[in-house]
Design a protein around this motif. Structure first.
Motif: not given
Length: 345
Positions: A246-247, A250-256
């Motif tokens: 999910v973006v 702050n335009r990072l992406v949260q991943t597992p």
């Protein structure tokens, strides 16, 4: 430079089943292209349609500007001036190497036929093997005889259907390079079908990635690898891991696998994405974005090791890392994604 082969909105069916759908691309004169994809994706059907073995239900195939296949036109295979190298080489066991190569040029005057055969033997580096029979040759040598036989009549286009699949991995790569040399030396336009990305990368000027009867991307091998059109292309052109993400604001992406940077700045916060992480895009070590992982398996491959890392949610990802004795199965370490490809979900 004019296209030697043009495919426009092509469709092929087996009965009611659509096997090829809306495929379009152009192959320039002297180019070598590869169709890459898993079994059942339609790449061999497409090759057979170009060769004249498979009728088309929509669209067209043009060779040197002439329509050779459409719903209304079907030029017979033997009149297309297209050479084919089959998966099993299809050499005649009762003919010598020289006789196999000369099989398709019997109409030539004898002296010209002999000269052509000898020059092809030299080209494929089989001088001195002319009087041997196929069963006396290795698989790689048989493959080169099949290539020489297909080149003998000077076809406008050469088609190769999984030509290295019967050979071991190391030989396949070297022969892909050898075939590229031969085709470039003769200026032959060629289309090769394979499910092996390493063969495609070595041999091709252009790479067409196929999936479920459609052409997913057509570009140079480098461009397809570095900027795949979607997650399916990414998976077919390199080993790796497909994660969801999910973006963030702050335009990072949260991943597992924790937070990661992305160069995809057009995605709005909250956008769900697919994240493809190549095996070489993971590193071990403390970092602000690192998350704890458990080393589940470790396969030693010389300078590199292939690790299976278990994430906190139970997923397993694959990482290719420099061999380090302290990284063994059962050890918990911090890891993070250093580079990844992001696609809208």
């Amino acid at each position: 430079m004019h296209p030697i082969l043009s495919i426009g909105n092509l469709q092929c069916r087996y009965g009611e089943q659509v096997v090829i759908e809306s495929v379009s691309f152009a192959l320039q004169e002297g180019e070598i292209a590869c169709l890459l994809g898993p079994s059942g994706c339609g790449k061999t059907t497409l090759l057979h349609a170009i060769a004249g073995f498979q009728p088309v239900t929509e669209g067209s195939i043009q060779l040197s500007g002439e329509v050779i296949s459409s719903p209304e036109i079907q030029v017979p295979a033997e009149r297309r001036k297209i050479g084919v190298v089959f998966q099993d080489y299809a050499l005649f066991p009762h003919l010598t190497v020289e006789q196999n190569i000369a099989f398709g040029i019997q109409s030539m005057p004898k002296s010209e036929r002999q000269s052509r055969t000898q020059s092809l033997l030299q080209l494929v580096r089989l001088e001195g093997f002319g009087q041997q029979y196929p069963h006396q040759l290795s698989g790689g040598q048989q493959q080169r005889v099949a290539l020489a036989r297909a080149l003998a009549p000077r076809p406008k286009l050469l088609l190769l259907d999984e030509p290295f699949s019967n050979l071991d991995t190391e030989l396949r790569r070297s022969l892909a390079s050898e075939v590229r040399r031969i085709l470039k030396q003769t200026g032959t336009s060629a289309l090769l079908v394979t499910h092996d990305r390493n063969e495609a990368f070595v041999a091709a000027d252009k790479l067409g990635v196929m999936g479920e009867g459609q052409l997913l991307q057509w570009d140079t091998p480098e461009q397809v690898y570095q900027a795949p059109a979607n997650a399916d292309v990414a998976r077919l052109t390199g080993s790796g891991n497909l994660l969801t993400g999910v973006v963030t604001d702050n335009r990072l992406v949260q991943t597992p696998m924790g937070l990661m940077n992305t160069t995809e700045n057009t995605l709005q916060p909250g956008t769900r994405v697919k994240v493809f992480v190549r095996s070489g895009g993971i590193e071990i070590g403390e970092h602000e974005y690192a998350v704890p992982v458990l080393i589940a398996e470790r396969d030693f491959l010389g300078e590199q090791c292939l690790y299976q890392l278990t994430l906190t949610d139970g997923q397993t990802v694959e990482a290719s890392l420099p061999a380090q004795p302290e990284l063994s199965s059962g050890v918990s370490v911090p890891a993070r994604v250093t580079r990844a490809l992001v696609f809208p979900a």
